[in-house]
Design a protein around this motif. Structure first.
Motif, PDB file in Angstrom:
ATOM      1  N   LYS A   4       8.326  -4.388   0.812  1.00  0.00           N
ATOM      2  CA  LYS A   4       7.090  -4.857   1.599  1.00  0.00           C
ATOM      3  C   LYS A   4       6.943  -3.344   2.253  1.00  0.00           C
ATOM      4  CE  LYS A   4       2.994  -7.563   2.693  1.00  0.00           C
ATOM      5  NZ  LYS A   4       2.701  -6.995   1.692  1.00  0.00           N
ATOM      6  N   PHE A   5       6.008  -2.731   1.985  1.00  0.00           N
ATOM      7  CA  PHE A   5       5.356  -1.192   2.882  1.00  0.00           C
ATOM      8  C   PHE A   5       4.452  -1.732   3.782  1.00  0.00           C
ATOM      9  CE2 PHE A   5       3.304   2.617   3.154  1.00  0.00           C
ATOM     10  CZ  PHE A   5       4.197   2.893   3.975  1.00  0.00           C
ATOM     11  N   ARG A   6       4.563  -1.976   5.286  1.00  0.00           N
ATOM     12  CA  ARG A   6       4.392  -2.193   5.956  1.00  0.00           C
ATOM     13  C   ARG A   6       2.727  -1.083   6.229  1.00  0.00           C
ATOM     14  NH1 ARG A   6       4.585   0.049  10.906  1.00  0.00           N
ATOM     15  NH2 ARG A   6       6.316   1.370  11.033  1.00  0.00           N
ATOM     16  N   LEU A   7       3.033   0.203   5.742  1.00  0.00           N
ATOM     17  CA  LEU A   7       1.629   0.619   5.901  1.00  0.00           C
ATOM     18  C   LEU A   7       0.565   0.770   4.622  1.00  0.00           C
ATOM     19  CD1 LEU A   7       3.082   3.232   8.501  1.00  0.00           C
ATOM     20  CD2 LEU A   7       1.827   1.808   8.999  1.00  0.00           C
ATOM     21  N   GLU A   8       1.003  -0.655   3.901  1.00  0.00           N
ATOM     22  CA  GLU A   8       0.229  -0.081   2.434  1.00  0.00           C
ATOM     23  C   GLU A   8      -1.133   0.180   2.655  1.00  0.00           C
ATOM     24  OE1 GLU A   8       0.403   0.311  -1.251  1.00  0.00           O
ATOM     25  OE2 GLU A   8       1.926  -0.164  -0.282  1.00  0.00           O
ATOM     26  N   ALA A   9      -1.678  -0.820   3.974  1.00  0.00           N
ATOM     27  CA  ALA A   9      -3.066  -0.339   3.847  1.00  0.00           C
ATOM     28  C   ALA A   9      -3.787   0.937   4.372  1.00  0.00           C
ATOM     29  CB  ALA A   9      -3.897  -1.909   4.966  1.00  0.00           C
ATOM     30  N   SER A  10      -2.586   1.026   5.019  1.00  0.00           N
ATOM     31  CA  SER A  10      -2.854   2.430   5.771  1.00  0.00           C
ATOM     32  C   SER A  10      -3.041   3.455   4.498  1.00  0.00           C
ATOM     33  CB  SER A  10      -2.074   3.845   6.873  1.00  0.00           C
ATOM     34  OG  SER A  10      -2.164   1.926   8.179  1.00  0.00           O
ATOM     35  N   LEU A  11      -1.593   3.768   3.948  1.00  0.00           N
ATOM     36  CA  LEU A  11      -1.736   3.861   2.320  1.00  0.00           C
ATOM     37  C   LEU A  11      -3.420   4.467   1.313  1.00  0.00           C
ATOM     38  CD1 LEU A  11      -0.403   5.813   0.091  1.00  0.00           C
ATOM     39  CD2 LEU A  11       1.092   4.281  -0.141  1.00  0.00           C
ATOM     40  N   THR A 106      -2.299  11.548   2.920  1.00  0.00           N
ATOM     41  CA  THR A 106      -1.462  10.913   1.612  1.00  0.00           C
ATOM     42  C   THR A 106      -0.487  10.929   1.665  1.00  0.00           C
ATOM     43  OG1 THR A 106      -3.779  10.861   1.181  1.00  0.00           O
ATOM     44  CG2 THR A 106      -2.272   9.954  -0.739  1.00  0.00           C
ATOM     45  N   GLU A 107      -0.176  12.121   1.559  1.00  0.00           N
ATOM     46  CA  GLU A 107       1.231  12.491   0.683  1.00  0.00           C
ATOM     47  C   GLU A 107       2.288  11.984   2.073  1.00  0.00           C
ATOM     48  OE1 GLU A 107       2.729  13.760  -2.156  1.00  0.00           O
ATOM     49  OE2 GLU A 107       0.734  13.465  -2.562  1.00  0.00           O
ATOM     50  N   LYS A 108       2.201  11.916   3.497  1.00  0.00           N
ATOM     51  CA  LYS A 108       2.784  12.218   4.021  1.00  0.00           C
ATOM     52  C   LYS A 108       3.240  10.185   4.032  1.00  0.00           C
ATOM     53  CE  LYS A 108       2.006  14.896   7.682  1.00  0.00           C
ATOM     54  NZ  LYS A 108       0.991  15.018   9.159  1.00  0.00           N
ATOM     55  N   TYR A 109       2.165   9.923   3.533  1.00  0.00           N
ATOM     56  CA  TYR A 109       2.275   8.220   3.369  1.00  0.00           C
ATOM     57  C   TYR A 109       2.834   7.358   2.605  1.00  0.00           C
ATOM     58  CZ  TYR A 109      -1.314   6.416   7.167  1.00  0.00           C
ATOM     59  OH  TYR A 109      -1.631   5.873   8.430  1.00  0.00           O
ATOM     60  N   ARG A 111       5.323   9.754   0.951  1.00  0.00           N
ATOM     61  CA  ARG A 111       7.039  10.108   0.807  1.00  0.00           C
ATOM     62  C   ARG A 111       7.522   8.647   2.219  1.00  0.00           C
ATOM     63  NH1 ARG A 111       5.326  15.230   3.240  1.00  0.00           N
ATOM     64  NH2 ARG A 111       4.592  15.689   1.319  1.00  0.00           N
ATOM     65  N   LEU A 112       6.549   8.745   3.064  1.00  0.00           N
ATOM     66  CA  LEU A 112       7.037   7.468   4.120  1.00  0.00           C
ATOM     67  C   LEU A 112       7.115   6.095   3.262  1.00  0.00           C
ATOM     68  CD1 LEU A 112       7.771   6.424   6.763  1.00  0.00           C
ATOM     69  CD2 LEU A 112       6.122   6.089   7.159  1.00  0.00           C
ATOM     70  N   LYS A 113       6.791   5.915   2.370  1.00  0.00           N
ATOM     71  CA  LYS A 113       7.132   5.189   1.520  1.00  0.00           C
ATOM     72  C   LYS A 113       8.001   4.641   0.641  1.00  0.00           C
ATOM     73  CE  LYS A 113       4.854   1.981  -1.772  1.00  0.00           C
ATOM     74  NZ  LYS A 113       3.412   1.754  -2.292  1.00  0.00           N
ATOM     75  N   GLU A 114       8.446   6.041   0.256  1.00  0.00           N
ATOM     76  CA  GLU A 114       9.749   6.067  -0.958  1.00  0.00           C
ATOM     77  C   GLU A 114      10.224   6.554  -0.027  1.00  0.00           C
ATOM     78  OE1 GLU A 114       8.948  10.297  -2.693  1.00  0.00           O
ATOM     79  OE2 GLU A 114       7.055   9.286  -3.984  1.00  0.00           O
ATOM     80  N   LYS A 115      10.608   6.944   1.233  1.00  0.00           N
ATOM     81  CA  LYS A 115      11.723   6.728   2.666  1.00  0.00           C
ATOM     82  C   LYS A 115      12.273   5.025   2.007  1.00  0.00           C
ATOM     83  CE  LYS A 115      13.565   8.715   7.169  1.00  0.00           C
ATOM     84  NZ  LYS A 115      13.317   9.350   7.311  1.00  0.00           N
ATOM     85  N   LYS A 116      11.320   4.983   2.589  1.00  0.00           N
ATOM     86  CA  LYS A 116      11.454   2.710   3.057  1.00  0.00           C
ATOM     87  C   LYS A 116      12.143   2.157   2.006  1.00  0.00           C
ATOM     88  CE  LYS A 116       9.944   3.696   7.656  1.00  0.00           C
ATOM     89  NZ  LYS A 116      10.700   2.804   8.476  1.00  0.00           N
ATOM     90  N   ILE A 117      11.462   2.703   0.360  1.00  0.00           N
ATOM     91  CA  ILE A 117      12.045   1.945  -0.767  1.00  0.00           C
ATOM     92  C   ILE A 117      13.293   2.238  -0.252  1.00  0.00           C
ATOM     93  CG2 ILE A 117      12.197   2.279  -2.807  1.00  0.00           C
ATOM     94  CD1 ILE A 117       8.726   2.275  -2.745  1.00  0.00           C
ATOM     95  N   ARG A 118      13.822   3.598  -0.492  1.00  0.00           N
ATOM     96  CA  ARG A 118      15.310   4.075  -0.638  1.00  0.00           C
ATOM     97  C   ARG A 118      15.851   3.062   0.539  1.00  0.00           C
ATOM     98  NH1 ARG A 118      13.150   9.071  -1.554  1.00  0.00           N
ATOM     99  NH2 ARG A 118      13.343   9.776   0.641  1.00  0.00           N
TER     100      ARG A 118
END
Length: 143
Positions: A4-11, A106-109, A111-118
């Motif tokens: 669960k990405f906690r910044l999903e709403a921001s993305l 948007t790209e920052k979010y 990339r952050l999501k991808e990093k958090k998933i990894r």
């Protein structure tokens, strides 16, 4: 336990903002196209007026003054159209900059999501590996 990405709403908000900015850019580009078309039409009208003025100069000098005034008016309208096109070009560039800022955000979010998933899956794999190692040690201890 799923990721669960906690910044999903921001993305999602950043993506929505980017969509809005893309729509606004398209609108600005349409306006620019219309203004450019009007300017080109005005250029054509001015050129035709100059031709009529030349003809009047040779064939009908009594109406030359009317054609000169008409050319003057058409030239002023053309200058106005050219200024409108320049101003609209500035608006288009400003809108492109806004869109670029939204894309970067948007790209920052993303990339952050991808990093958090990894990181989530790496942590999960490490935990599973330690559980497997623990099971293996327990099995060795029974033998």
């Amino acid at each position: 336990m799923p990721f669960k990405f906690r910044l999903e709403a921001s993305l999602r908000l950043a993506e929505q903002e980017m969509d809005i900015e893309q729509g606004l850019l398209a609108q600005e580009l349409r306006t620019l196209g219309n203004l450019t078309e009007q300017r080109d039409l005005q250029t054509q009208l001015l050129n035709e007026a100059f031709e009529k003025q030349k003809i009047a100069c040779l064939e009908e000098p009594q109406i030359l003054n009317l054609w000169q005034r008409y050319c003057y008016d058409q030239k002023n309208i053309l200058l106005k159209r050219e200024k409108e096109v320049e101003e609209q070009n500035i608006q288009v560039e400003k809108q492109r900059e806004k869109l670029l800022e939204c894309r970067i955000k948007t790209e920052k979010y993303k990339r952050l999501k991808e990093k958090k998933i990894r990181l989530f899956y790496i942590t999960k794999l490490k935990k599973e590996q330690s559980e497997i190692d623990e099971i293996a040690q327990n099995l060795r201890g029974w033998k």
